[in-house]
Scaffold this motif. Structure first.
Motif, PDB file in Angstrom:
ATOM      1  N   GLY A 241       0.811  -1.213   0.000  1.00 51.12           N
ATOM      2  CA  GLY A 241       0.000   0.000   0.000  1.00 51.12           C
ATOM      3  C   GLY A 241       0.844   1.263   0.000  1.00 51.12           C
ATOM      4  O   GLY A 241       0.511   2.248  -0.670  1.00 51.12           O
ATOM      5  N   LEU A 242       1.968   1.227   0.728  1.00 49.77           N
ATOM      6  CA  LEU A 242       2.865   2.378   0.751  1.00 49.77           C
ATOM      7  C   LEU A 242       3.448   2.640  -0.635  1.00 49.77           C
ATOM      8  O   LEU A 242       3.512   3.799  -1.082  1.00 49.77           O
ATOM      9  N   LEU A 243       3.849   1.577  -1.333  1.00 48.76           N
ATOM     10  CA  LEU A 243       4.390   1.741  -2.682  1.00 48.76           C
ATOM     11  C   LEU A 243       3.329   2.240  -3.659  1.00 48.76           C
ATOM     12  O   LEU A 243       3.644   2.969  -4.604  1.00 48.76           O
ATOM     13  N   VAL A 247       6.110   7.006  -5.160  1.00 52.77           N
ATOM     14  CA  VAL A 247       7.520   6.714  -4.923  1.00 52.77           C
ATOM     15  C   VAL A 247       8.128   7.703  -3.941  1.00 52.77           C
ATOM     16  O   VAL A 247       9.022   7.358  -3.164  1.00 52.77           O
ATOM     17  N   LYS A 248       7.641   8.944  -3.937  1.00 51.57           N
ATOM     18  CA  LYS A 248       8.180   9.944  -3.016  1.00 51.57           C
ATOM     19  C   LYS A 248       7.847   9.583  -1.577  1.00 51.57           C
ATOM     20  O   LYS A 248       8.688   9.709  -0.673  1.00 51.57           O
ATOM     21  N   SER A 412      15.186  -3.145   4.196  1.00 51.27           N
ATOM     22  CA  SER A 412      15.498  -4.226   3.257  1.00 51.27           C
ATOM     23  C   SER A 412      14.241  -4.719   2.564  1.00 51.27           C
ATOM     24  O   SER A 412      14.249  -5.002   1.361  1.00 51.27           O
ATOM     25  N   LEU A 413      13.155  -4.828   3.315  1.00 53.16           N
ATOM     26  CA  LEU A 413      11.894  -5.263   2.724  1.00 53.16           C
ATOM     27  C   LEU A 413      11.388  -4.244   1.712  1.00 53.16           C
ATOM     28  O   LEU A 413      10.933  -4.605   0.614  1.00 53.16           O
ATOM     29  N   LEU A 414      11.481  -2.974   2.065  1.00 49.65           N
ATOM     30  CA  LEU A 414      11.077  -1.929   1.126  1.00 49.65           C
ATOM     31  C   LEU A 414      11.957  -1.954  -0.117  1.00 49.65           C
ATOM     32  O   LEU A 414      11.472  -1.811  -1.252  1.00 49.65           O
TER      33      LEU A 414
END
Length: 675
Positions: A241-243, A247-248, A412-414
């Motif tokens: 959801g964040l992605l 991208v900013k 790392s996950l992001l």
């Protein structure tokens, strides 16, 4: 019916480059007639012959072989078609990232859980205090790969990373294989990091999640995980959801987590300076064994080694370097953001090199502090930093280290999730994956559908599967991409400009008819050797570029043979002589490449010492891949078979580059000359 057949045969005509075919209808039957002078290998009388569709109905065996050969060559040409990239082309994504954003993204992706776990396990089992040398050697290998990515970032500042770089150099099929390997690597990497985050968090709170899951929802299958990991699914969904938000926004969250991680690592290094003891770098095994009881002496002898700074010698240092190399995997995510960066041709090379150097300094500082805080043979392989601080009387530092590890796992996950939808989107944009994956949200300017699909795949994998045996797939996919990119740098550096190649090919044809080729035909091998080594072309030509392609393929094969023999049958008596022969052959082929003229196109960044640095990178990557011979290559082959099935059933027919080639081919005659 006739109209349908006519359309089909028009497509068939465009496919068969160099074989111009006229479609005629007579009595309901469809005939193909070769236009005269369009296929130089056939005589004039043969050109007048009408051929019924279907090779079995062609009476002449020679004609049947020629037509079959033309069709095969046309299909192979389609598999090897390359993509033309114009850096000035507009993009549907939002250009909002700067160099600082990319550096944070690269550092966060690379400087993950490895710094909290790998340093301790390698120091205890392989390198001892010389782990700093292991990280240094691994960093050199990673920087070589990073330099290759940096040059391509300057050449082709588009989304796609190694997939795109292979597409513009080596052709469509190899590009799809590279892109699919990246997707396998990203999917496994995302799932494994999510499960590691879940496991770490569960351990910090006492393990209630695992206990409840095992008791209430066990999976009871060898092929699946012990229990469904719902926490990792929730984590993947949140970051998906964040992605999707933009991208900013993702970069801002990454900056926060990376900053906390860096502060914790600096705290660890300061603790090493204040509480560390350099005597731990020069342990005497005799003194340790004398102070231990008889029961502990047996286990201590193995873990102590020879003592000193390098208790396991250079063998341990290089063995540790092979493991430490995987701690640097992650920087390539920078290359996937080419169409979301404000000035990609400068920002991408600078960001890749800068992030690798920052990670190197962090790894060196933390590993040095760790081995100074606690003797290497006493390190805990699962939680080395908390145990080390407890050893020196700082147990409260455990909480800081725990917070840093969770932040490191989050970044790392992001970093693992960020590049996956962009590679999917790039492949769909090129027509190699399904068209709905290329949709971009008009408000956020992100590949929304590709992001959601990638998140669903990663969440499902993390929920159900035991990834312990599949983590090596991540390394295999990354190493395949690194090797291909290094080879592509060599090929593209010696490839002539497209416009110049047309002019030089005509001049070369005239020269070939006058004398030089006649001498080579007469003298054979000796004349070819003189041309390759003593009298190479002064400027890049199609001939010199083809020679470099052949030499690069030979070097990859030699590197593979060298690595297989060195890893699997190193004890044989003939192995040293054989490896020396392979090394000598590699040097000879490298000399041929070195003698060819390079393309002098100006770029914002170029790999220095070409062809040597990319070839060394290829050798290192191949060696590391061979070390995974016991890895899950059957799983990799299965995943790759699924990808190739998608390509040949969908991508081969829907390729955007293929459509452009067919459109351009309508403006060409049979010899490729514009009408």
């Amino acid at each position: 019916m006739n109209d349908t057949l006519y359309v089909f045969f028009c497509r068939f005509r465009r496919m068969c480059t160099g074989l111009v075919i006229k479609v005629t209808f007579a009595g309901g039957l469809c005939f193909l007639k070769r236009a005269p002078t369009k296929l130089s290998s056939l005589s004039a009388s043969q050109n007048k012959t009408e051929i019924f569709l279907g090779l079995s109905n062609v009476k002449s065996k020679a004609r049947r072989r020629q037509l079959a050969g033309a069709m095969i060559r046309a299909s192979l040409k389609r598999l090897c078609r390359v993509k033309e990239v114009d850096p000035s082309d507009d993009t549907r994504l939002l250009r909002c990232l700067n160099t600082c954003d990319l550096v944070v993204l690269g550092v966060g992706s690379t400087l993950g859980a490895g710094v909290y776990v790998v340093a301790g396990s390698v120091a205890k089992a392989a390198s001892g205090p010389a782990i700093v040398l292991s990280f240094l050697i691994a960093a050199v290998a990673s920087i070589l790969a990073g330099l290759c990515y940096a040059e391509f970032g300057a050449r082709a500042p588009k989304t796609g990373s190694a997939y795109l770089y292979t597409y513009v150099t080596a052709g469509e099929l190899l590009a799809f294989v590279t892109g699919w390997s990246l997707l396998i690597s990203y999917a496994i990497g995302t799932s494994s990091v999510a499960k590691t985050w879940s496991t770490t968090f569960d351990m910090l709170i006492g393990g209630p999640i695992r206990k409840w899951s095992v008791e209430n929802v066990p999976l009871n299958s060898d092929a699946l995980a012990e229990y469904p990991d719902f926490l990792s699914v929730v984590l993947v969904i949140i970051l998906t959801g964040l992605l999707c938000l933009g991208v900013k926004e993702s970069a801002l969250v990454g900056k926060v987590f990376t900053s906390v991680n860096m502060v914790v690592l600096i705290f660890v290094m300061v603790g090493g300076v204040l509480k560390g003891d350099l005597k731990n770098w020069s342990v005497n095994p005799d003194d340790v064994l004398a102070a231990a009881n008889s029961t502990a002496q047996l286990s201590l002898k193995k873990s102590l080694g020879a003592g000193g700074f390098m208790p396991f010698g250079w063998t341990g240092v290089f063995s540790g370097a092979a493991t430490c190399f995987y701690a640097f995997i992650g920087f390539e995510c920078i290359a996937t953001s080419g169409e979301e960066v404000k000035n990609p041709q400068k920002a991408i090379p600078v960001s890749i090199v800068s992030s690798l150097l920052i990670c190197l300094l962090m790894y060196l500082g933390v590993s040095g502090a760790l081995t100074a805080l606690m003797p290497y043979y006493l390190l805990d392989e699962r939680s080395p930093l908390p145990v080390a601080f407890s050893h020196v009387g700082w147990p409260m530092a455990t909480n800081a280290v725990a917070a840093g590890s969770l932040c490191a796992l989050s970044t790392s996950l992001l970093g693992a999730m960020f590049p996956m939808p962009r590679v999917v989107w790039a492949m769909a944009e090129d027509g190699l994956l399904f068209g709905f994956l290329r949709n971009v949200n008009e408000r956020t300017k992100t590949p929304l559908v590709a992001t959601v699909v990638s998140g669903v795949i990663a969440a499902t994998t993390a929920l159900l599967f035991n990834l312990k045996d599949l983590v090596d797939l991540m390394s295999i996919g990354a190493l395949v991409a690194y090797t291909v990119v290094a080879a592509c740098v060599v090929v593209l550096r010696y490839k002539p400009d497209r416009m110049a190649s047309y002019e030089m090919s005509a001049a070369a044809t005239d020269a070939d008819t006058e004398g030089d080729v006649g001498v080579r035909q007469k003298d054979g091998l000796s004349a070819t050797v003189r041309w390759l080594l003593l009298r190479p072309d002064k400027e890049p030509t199609p001939r010199s570029g083809f020679a470099v392609v052949v030499c690069t393929v030979i070097l990859v094969a030699l590197a593979l043979v060298f690595s297989v023999v060195a890893v699997t049958i190193r004890e044989a008596a003939w192995t040293p002589a054989f490896l020396a022969g392979v090394a000598a052959a590699s040097v000879a082929v490298t000399a041929v490449v070195w003698r060819q003229p390079q393309n002098k196109a100006k770029l914002s960044f170029k790999v220095p010492l070409v062809p040597f640095m990319p070839l060394v990178s290829m050798m290192i990557n191949t060696y590391l891949m061979v070390q995974l011979l016991t890895g899950p290559y059957l799983h990799y082959a299965t995943c790759m078979s699924i990808g190739l099935l998608i390509y040949f059933s969908y991508g081969f027919r829907h390729s955007a580059q293929g459509q452009l080639d067919r459109l351009y081919g309508n403006q060409l005659d049979g010899r490729g000359d514009q009408i």
